[in-house]
Enzyme design. Structure first.
Site, PDB file in Angstrom:
ATOM      1  CD  GLU A  96     -42.466 -28.748  15.588  1.00  0.00           C
ATOM      2  OE1 GLU A  96     -43.476 -28.671  15.109  1.00  0.00           O
ATOM      3  OE2 GLU A  96     -42.444 -28.680  17.005  1.00  0.00           O
ATOM      4  CG  ASP A  97     -44.009 -25.196  13.609  1.00  0.00           C
ATOM      5  OD1 ASP A  97     -43.210 -25.827  14.513  1.00  0.00           O
ATOM      6  OD2 ASP A  97     -44.934 -24.545  14.339  1.00  0.00           O
ATOM      7  CG  ASP A 100     -36.756 -21.459  18.916  1.00  0.00           C
ATOM      8  OD1 ASP A 100     -35.962 -20.947  18.555  1.00  0.00           O
ATOM      9  OD2 ASP A 100     -37.379 -21.086  19.918  1.00  0.00           O
ATOM     10  CG  PHE A 149     -41.807 -15.003  17.664  1.00  0.00           C
ATOM     11  CD1 PHE A 149     -41.720 -15.787  18.553  1.00  0.00           C
ATOM     12  CD2 PHE A 149     -43.216 -14.673  17.301  1.00  0.00           C
ATOM     13  CE1 PHE A 149     -42.540 -16.758  19.055  1.00  0.00           C
ATOM     14  CE2 PHE A 149     -44.221 -15.487  17.642  1.00  0.00           C
ATOM     15  CZ  PHE A 149     -43.662 -16.468  18.403  1.00  0.00           C
ATOM     16  NE  ARG A 162     -52.109 -22.197  15.995  1.00  0.00           N
ATOM     17  CZ  ARG A 162     -50.845 -22.790  16.512  1.00  0.00           C
ATOM     18  NH1 ARG A 162     -49.822 -22.933  15.761  1.00  0.00           N
ATOM     19  NH2 ARG A 162     -50.866 -22.652  18.033  1.00  0.00           N
TER      20      ARG A 162
HETATM   21  P1  IMP Z   1     -38.376 -25.719  20.439  1.00  0.00           P
HETATM   22  O1  IMP Z   1     -38.734 -26.842  21.461  1.00  0.00           O
HETATM   23  O2  IMP Z   1     -37.788 -24.505  21.349  1.00  0.00           O
HETATM   24  O3  IMP Z   1     -37.337 -26.357  19.513  1.00  0.00           O
HETATM   25  O4  IMP Z   1     -39.610 -25.224  20.007  1.00  0.00           O
HETATM   26  C1  IMP Z   1     -40.141 -25.455  18.789  1.00  0.00           C
HETATM   27  C2  IMP Z   1     -41.588 -24.855  18.882  1.00  0.00           C
HETATM   28  O5  IMP Z   1     -41.712 -23.478  19.551  1.00  0.00           O
HETATM   29  C3  IMP Z   1     -42.200 -24.767  17.758  1.00  0.00           C
HETATM   30  O6  IMP Z   1     -42.864 -25.946  17.430  1.00  0.00           O
HETATM   31  C4  IMP Z   1     -43.201 -23.567  17.696  1.00  0.00           C
HETATM   32  O7  IMP Z   1     -44.356 -23.837  18.464  1.00  0.00           O
HETATM   33  C5  IMP Z   1     -42.255 -22.776  18.804  1.00  0.00           C
HETATM   34  N1  IMP Z   1     -41.716 -21.602  18.217  1.00  0.00           N
HETATM   35  C6  IMP Z   1     -40.395 -21.445  18.311  1.00  0.00           C
HETATM   36  N2  IMP Z   1     -39.891 -20.474  17.491  1.00  0.00           N
HETATM   37  C7  IMP Z   1     -40.954 -19.883  17.159  1.00  0.00           C
HETATM   38  C8  IMP Z   1     -41.305 -18.452  16.384  1.00  0.00           C
HETATM   39  O8  IMP Z   1     -40.628 -17.887  15.834  1.00  0.00           O
HETATM   40  N3  IMP Z   1     -42.667 -18.423  15.994  1.00  0.00           N
HETATM   41  C9  IMP Z   1     -43.526 -19.197  16.556  1.00  0.00           C
HETATM   42  N4  IMP Z   1     -43.412 -20.189  17.197  1.00  0.00           N
HETATM   43  C10 IMP Z   1     -42.294 -20.555  17.435  1.00  0.00           C
HETATM   44 MG    MG Z   2     -45.109 -26.165  17.349  1.00  0.00          MG
END
Ligand code: IMP
Ligand code: MG
Length: 177
Positions: A96-97, A100, A149, A162
């Site tokens: 995963e990138d 969060d 962000f 991207r």
């Molecule tokens: P989570 O479910 O909140 O952990 O979300 C993870 C997803 O939110 C990641 O796979 C990203 O697609 C998106 N995301 C969370 N933070 C960022 C950020 O700072 N920049 C871009 N995408 C983000």
């Molecule tokens: Mg994502």
């Protein structure tokens, strides 16, 4: 115009990925792994990580969409694309990138656990621990970052950026128009 400030350079990212891959290579020595990328953000990370891992490796991809407005996660995650084959008995590494709130990976991990894999690990290039809602941690983390962000290296804002080779803080998000 959006204002971008470099947080992590392409060289820093490449060095970290080589180290993560070396650790994965040691941890799974003599075994095969399946790298499962969470589309679309993890595509670039998976491509670079995979080429540094010296193991018998295959790929699969999953796509999810999370509901919410702007940065507000509603907590609801929907499966858009499932894996192509069963992960039963496999060593799964979720790629995963960014981790969060943790809602996305918690959902995906639960889904894959139902396949009864041999093992399931998480590799996240970035981690924003201060934003966590679901108590989930990655086994392989590239960088812990502050609550900013970020875009680039697979990460988007409204599908843009991207393709940036560095990871940048988006300082003044426009409305994406
Ligand atoms: P989570 O479910 O909140 O952990 O979300 C993870 C997803 O939110 C990641 O796979 C990203 O697609 C998106 N995301 C969370 N933070 C960022 C950020 O700072 N920049 C871009 N995408 C983000
Ligand atoms: Mg994502």
């Amino acid at each position: 115009m959006d204002k971008l400030r470099v947080l992590l350079t392409r060289d820093q990212i490449a060095a970290k990925i080589a180290a993560l891959a070396a650790q994965i290579t040691v941890d799974f020595a003599g075994e095969a792994v399946v790298l499962i990328g969470v589309l679309k953000g993890a595509a670039i990370f998976l491509a670079d990580l995979a080429r540094e891992i010296q193991l018998d490796a295959s790929f699969d991809f999953i796509a999810v969409s999370s509901y919410g407005v702007g940065r507000q996660h509603s907590g609801e995650v929907r499966l858009v694309k499932d894996v192509d084959s069963s992960m039963g008995g496999k060593n799964v590494i979720l790629v995963e990138d960014i981790l969060d709130t943790g809602l996305t990976l918690a959902y995906v991990r639960k889904l894959l656990r139902a396949h009864q894999p041999k093992s399931i690990k998480i590799a996240a290039l970035l981690d924003k621990p201060s934003r966590r809602i679901e108590p989930i941690r990655a086994d392989y983390v590239g960088f812990q970052i502050p609550d900013e962000f970020v875009v680039g290296y697979g990460l988007d804002f409204a599908e843009r950026y991207r393709n940036l080779p560095d990871i940048c803080i988006l300082e003044t998000p426009s409305d994406g128009a």
